[in-house]
Design a protein around this motif. Structure first.
Motif, PDB file in Angstrom:
ATOM      1  N   UNK A  39       0.833  -1.208   0.000  1.00 31.89           N
ATOM      2  CA  UNK A  39       0.000   0.000   0.000  1.00 31.89           C
ATOM      3  C   UNK A  39       0.867   1.257   0.000  1.00 31.89           C
ATOM      4  N   UNK A  40       1.901   1.250   0.842  1.00 33.51           N
ATOM      5  CA  UNK A  40       2.811   2.394   0.910  1.00 33.51           C
ATOM      6  C   UNK A  40       3.551   2.580  -0.408  1.00 33.51           C
ATOM      7  N   UNK A  41       4.006   1.483  -0.998  1.00 37.36           N
ATOM      8  CA  UNK A  41       4.750   1.551  -2.267  1.00 37.36           C
ATOM      9  C   UNK A  41       3.890   2.131  -3.377  1.00 37.36           C
ATOM     10  N   UNK A  42       2.631   1.696  -3.451  1.00 32.61           N
ATOM     11  CA  UNK A  42       1.718   2.201  -4.479  1.00 32.61           C
ATOM     12  C   UNK A  42       1.488   3.698  -4.292  1.00 32.61           C
ATOM     13  N   UNK A  43       1.327   4.124  -3.031  1.00 33.87           N
ATOM     14  CA  UNK A  43       1.111   5.546  -2.748  1.00 33.87           C
ATOM     15  C   UNK A  43       2.310   6.377  -3.204  1.00 33.87           C
ATOM     16  N   UNK A  44       3.520   5.899  -2.914  1.00 35.94           N
ATOM     17  CA  UNK A  44       4.723   6.635  -3.302  1.00 35.94           C
ATOM     18  C   UNK A  44       4.918   6.619  -4.820  1.00 35.94           C
ATOM     19  N   UNK A  45       4.559   5.519  -5.463  1.00 32.49           N
ATOM     20  CA  UNK A  45       4.631   5.453  -6.926  1.00 32.49           C
ATOM     21  C   UNK A  45       3.690   6.489  -7.539  1.00 32.49           C
ATOM     22  N   UNK A  46       2.489   6.618  -6.961  1.00 35.39           N
ATOM     23  CA  UNK A  46       1.532   7.598  -7.469  1.00 35.39           C
ATOM     24  C   UNK A  46       2.069   9.019  -7.315  1.00 35.39           C
ATOM     25  N   UNK A  47       2.821   9.265  -6.246  1.00 41.14           N
ATOM     26  CA  UNK A  47       3.436  10.595  -6.084  1.00 41.14           C
ATOM     27  C   UNK A  47       4.392  10.866  -7.238  1.00 41.14           C
ATOM     28  N   UNK A  48       5.144   9.836  -7.649  1.00 39.38           N
ATOM     29  CA  UNK A  48       6.029   9.977  -8.794  1.00 39.38           C
ATOM     30  C   UNK A  48       5.256  10.195 -10.088  1.00 39.38           C
ATOM     31  N   UNK A  49       4.106   9.511 -10.216  1.00 36.82           N
ATOM     32  CA  UNK A  49       3.270   9.678 -11.404  1.00 36.82           C
ATOM     33  C   UNK A  49       2.746  11.115 -11.479  1.00 36.82           C
ATOM     34  N   UNK A  50       2.340  11.657 -10.327  1.00 39.91           N
ATOM     35  CA  UNK A  50       1.853  13.045 -10.307  1.00 39.91           C
ATOM     36  C   UNK A  50       2.933  14.012 -10.772  1.00 39.91           C
ATOM     37  N   UNK A  51       4.185  13.685 -10.454  1.00 40.07           N
ATOM     38  CA  UNK A  51       5.305  14.538 -10.850  1.00 40.07           C
ATOM     39  C   UNK A  51       5.346  14.680 -12.378  1.00 40.07           C
ATOM     40  N   UNK A  52       5.145  13.564 -13.078  1.00 35.91           N
ATOM     41  CA  UNK A  52       5.196  13.577 -14.537  1.00 35.91           C
ATOM     42  C   UNK A  52       3.867  13.988 -15.165  1.00 35.91           C
ATOM     43  N   UNK A  53       2.769  13.711 -14.462  1.00 33.10           N
ATOM     44  CA  UNK A  53       1.441  14.063 -14.986  1.00 33.10           C
ATOM     45  C   UNK A  53       0.669  14.830 -13.915  1.00 33.10           C
ATOM     46  N   UNK A  54       1.065  16.084 -13.639  1.00 33.31           N
ATOM     47  CA  UNK A  54       0.445  16.855 -12.545  1.00 33.31           C
ATOM     48  C   UNK A  54      -1.050  17.075 -12.706  1.00 33.31           C
ATOM     49  N   UNK A  55      -1.541  17.020 -13.955  1.00 37.13           N
ATOM     50  CA  UNK A  55      -2.966  17.242 -14.162  1.00 37.13           C
ATOM     51  C   UNK A  55      -3.817  16.151 -13.518  1.00 37.13           C
ATOM     52  N   UNK A  56      -3.245  14.947 -13.352  1.00 36.68           N
ATOM     53  CA  UNK A  56      -3.994  13.846 -12.735  1.00 36.68           C
ATOM     54  C   UNK A  56      -4.287  14.152 -11.275  1.00 36.68           C
ATOM     55  N   UNK A  57      -3.398  14.879 -10.624  1.00 38.66           N
ATOM     56  CA  UNK A  57      -3.564  15.174  -9.200  1.00 38.66           C
ATOM     57  C   UNK A  57      -4.733  16.113  -8.938  1.00 38.66           C
ATOM     58  N   UNK A  58      -5.137  16.867  -9.956  1.00 40.29           N
ATOM     59  CA  UNK A  58      -6.212  17.850  -9.778  1.00 40.29           C
ATOM     60  C   UNK A  58      -7.575  17.240 -10.060  1.00 40.29           C
ATOM     61  N   UNK A  59      -7.936  16.228  -9.261  1.00 42.89           N
ATOM     62  CA  UNK A  59      -9.255  15.616  -9.374  1.00 42.89           C
ATOM     63  C   UNK A  59     -10.193  16.247  -8.353  1.00 42.89           C
ATOM     64  N   UNK A  60     -11.507  16.088  -8.527  1.00 45.99           N
ATOM     65  CA  UNK A  60     -12.466  16.792  -7.648  1.00 45.99           C
ATOM     66  C   UNK A  60     -12.272  16.533  -6.157  1.00 45.99           C
ATOM     67  N   UNK A  61     -12.019  15.291  -5.754  1.00 43.94           N
ATOM     68  CA  UNK A  61     -11.905  14.987  -4.327  1.00 43.94           C
ATOM     69  C   UNK A  61     -10.633  15.578  -3.719  1.00 43.94           C
ATOM     70  N   UNK A  62      -9.512  15.453  -4.445  1.00 40.20           N
ATOM     71  CA  UNK A  62      -8.262  16.022  -3.930  1.00 40.20           C
ATOM     72  C   UNK A  62      -8.344  17.540  -3.865  1.00 40.20           C
ATOM     73  N   UNK A  63      -9.018  18.153  -4.836  1.00 37.71           N
ATOM     74  CA  UNK A  63      -9.198  19.610  -4.814  1.00 37.71           C
ATOM     75  C   UNK A  63     -10.087  20.031  -3.646  1.00 37.71           C
TER      76      UNK A  63
END
Length: 214
Positions: free
Chosen positions: A124-148
């Protein structure tokens, strides 16, 4: 932004986020009528919690007023802080399990089980950290309604005179705790203990619930 100021800001963010997600967990508990959660339910909630924590943390690393402009040094520092935070959570959950099992010595196995599983926790922790790396390359993904929504709610609470001050005080202690965990976490990783497979951790295939306090 100064390094300590940024870490302090993330400490406040972590504190407010923990408060908001705690309310969500209480609502889920009430909706379930106090029913015991299964392994899948426990780690599904934890995975969602960790995912949006890294998502919201990343949003605070974006250039103010920009949805796709990353402040490089803040992203790197935030990644280190998240890694430290998650390693600290792993250690805390592992220690709780050991204490619980020691207190239950002599009881049947089904009464000594906990809701911690080292392999699933690491996944679970590894997946979360991988997603942080994904956001780095695709920042638009991080701007979803719930996170906003989380981001906006944190900013609103932070700017509130009374609650904002309370969470800033909490954020100060989170800052001290994060620095301490950063040192302990690096020692934990470099010592190799994080990768040592323990029999007691692998025996936790059955789970009971306890209230997790962050």
């Amino acid at each position: 932004m100064d390094t300590l100021d940024f870490i302090f800001r993330l400490g406040v963010v972590f504190a407010i986020y923990g408060f908001l997600f705690g309310l969500i967990e209480i609502a889920l508990l009430l909706l379930s009528g106090g029913r015991k959660r299964s392994l899948g339910e426990i780690y599904l909630v934890r995975a969602v919690k960790y995912f949006f924590l890294v998502d919201v943390t990343f949003l605070f690393c974006l250039e103010e007023g920009q949805s796709d402009t990353v402040v490089l040094n803040q992203v790197i520092l935030a990644g280190i802080i998240l890694l430290t935070y998650f390693v600290g959570k792993f250690q805390n959950n592992q220690n709780k399990t050991r204490i619980f099992q020691m207190m239950g010595t002599g009881l049947p196995n089904q009464l000594r089980t906990t809701n911690f599983n080292a392999r699933v926790e690491i996944a679970v922790i590894s997946i979360a950290l991988i997603m942080f790396g994904v956001f780095w390359y695709y920042p638009q993904i991080a701007s979803n309604p719930l996170s906003l929504w989380f981001h906006e709610s944190i900013l609103n609470i932070e700017s509130t005179p009374i609650f904002g001050f309370i969470f800033k005080v909490i954020g100060f202690f989170v800052l001290i705790n994060l620095i301490s965990k950063m040192v302990n976490g690096l020692t934990f990783i470099l010592s190799g203990e994080a990768f040592v497979r323990r029999e007691s951790d692998d025996d936790n295939d059955d789970f009971i619930d306890y209230t997790e306090v962050d």
